[in-house]
Scaffold this active site. Structure first.
Site: not given
Length: 345
Positions: A38, A40, A43, A64, A96, A107, A264
């Site tokens: 991904c 992410t 990053h 994933e 919550c 959440c 995005g």
């Protein structure tokens, strides 16, 4: 077991032997078959500013995946060894206001697998039973491994009614490409996607968009609207790029009363002309993750009824070749990259 670990607060990942995870009474133990890389994860690999302030070190990363159940906790009644499953990457608190109201995707105490808790780039993964999703027979396992980002695309695209509408998508990354296929499947009239990366625009054409548009071509979206016979602008916009120029262009080309879903993530603050939002009565909705589990149901049945996202999968490597997978991601010349974990068996 083998796992990809962010061992140090520095760029890169390491393939290491780590202890197999233990599962509790409400958990499911999954043998991972394959995983998707991904943005992410990229990053985290690069160790950029977001990763530095977010990721605890050391951490098994990745979120994933598709795999097979090998064991379940004593309280688990709906899952059994041998079943093929994926999982929701957001683990919520369950207590919550939003969780108790059935709005678990809202959440405020969400933990992400591979971000805040051990992830899926490993031979085994433990998830709470509430985060496990049965994969239906006949779903391609490569596609099953990227249900998480497909869910982002589905959540974004189906935030507004698409039947007969003209849809503009800014950003032809993997999620934007999948959203284009979803918009087509959901009955949009025209599906237009924009990007400055010609490789990704070629992938968009394989996803059967009406127009894959490069804003650097010298033509404008207004020109394109005239070519398509559109008279009032786009009805629905899907912002997938995080690019300030693309977002402003999206706003400029919306019809009065148009609706924008924004997935995005900008890397900087974006200044826009709010007069255009107000006087054109635009709706802007922020999207994060998937609706649990209506999005999962919708993407499953769309795949069962002909949705095809396989062109977005461009590279497949053994998990021992993860560096090649991340190199493909960094090149910008890829769609989704799949890592196969069976190489360690």
């Amino acid at each position: 077991m083998k796992a990809l670990v962010k061992r140090h607060a520095a760029p890169g990942l390491s393939l290491e032997d780590v202890p197999e995870p233990e599962h509790g009474i409400n958990d499911v133990l999954i043998r991972v078959d394959r995983t998707g890389i991904c943005g992410t994860d990229l990053h985290i690999y690069k160790w950029d500013a977001w990763a530095q302030r977010t990721i605890p070190v050391p951490m098994v990363v990745g979120h994933e995946f598709v795999g097979e159940i090998v064991a379940v906790g004593s309280n688990v009644t709906d899952f059994f060894p041998g079943e093929v499953v994926s999982g929701e990457g957001h683990v919520v608190c369950g207590r919550c206001r939003n969780c108790l109201a059935g709005r678990r995707h809202l959440c405020a105490h969400t933990q992400g697998i591979g971000v805040n808790r051990p992830g899926a780039f490993a031979e085994y993964l433990v998830l709470p039973m509430t985060n496990v999703w049965h994969q239906r027979p006949g779903i391609d396992l490569d596609v099953a491994s990227i249900f998480d980002p497909l869910g982002n695309a589905v959540h974004t695209a189906l935030s507004f009614d698409l039947l007969g509408e003209d849809v503009l998508i800014t950003g032809a990354g993997p999620i934007g490409l999948m959203a284009a296929a979803v918009a087509r499947h959901a009955g949009a009239r025209f599906v237009v996607i924009t990007d400055v990366n010609e490789h990704r625009l070629d992938l968009a054409r394989q996803m059967h968009v009406d127009v894959a548009f490069n804003p650097a071509s010298g033509r404008t979206l207004a020109d394109l609207q005239r070519d398509l016979g559109m008279s009032e602008g786009f009805d629905v916009g899907l912002e997938m790029s995080g690019n300030p120029t693309a977002f402003r262009s999206l706003i400029d080309n919306m019809a009065h009363g148009g609706k924008i879903a924004m997935l995005g993530i900008p890397s900087e603050e974006i200044a826009i002309d709010w007069n255009k939002v107000v006087f054109n009565m635009l709706t802007i909705k922020g999207i994060y993750g998937r609706e649990m589990y209506e999005t999962w149901y919708k993407m499953t049945v769309m795949l069962q009824t002909g949705l095809d996202i396989t062109p977005v999968i461009t590279h497949r490597f053994g998990a021992n070749e993860f560096e090649r997978g991340f190199a493909a991601m960094k090149s910008g010349e890829s769609g989704k990259v799949i890592l196969d974990w069976k190489v360690f068996r």
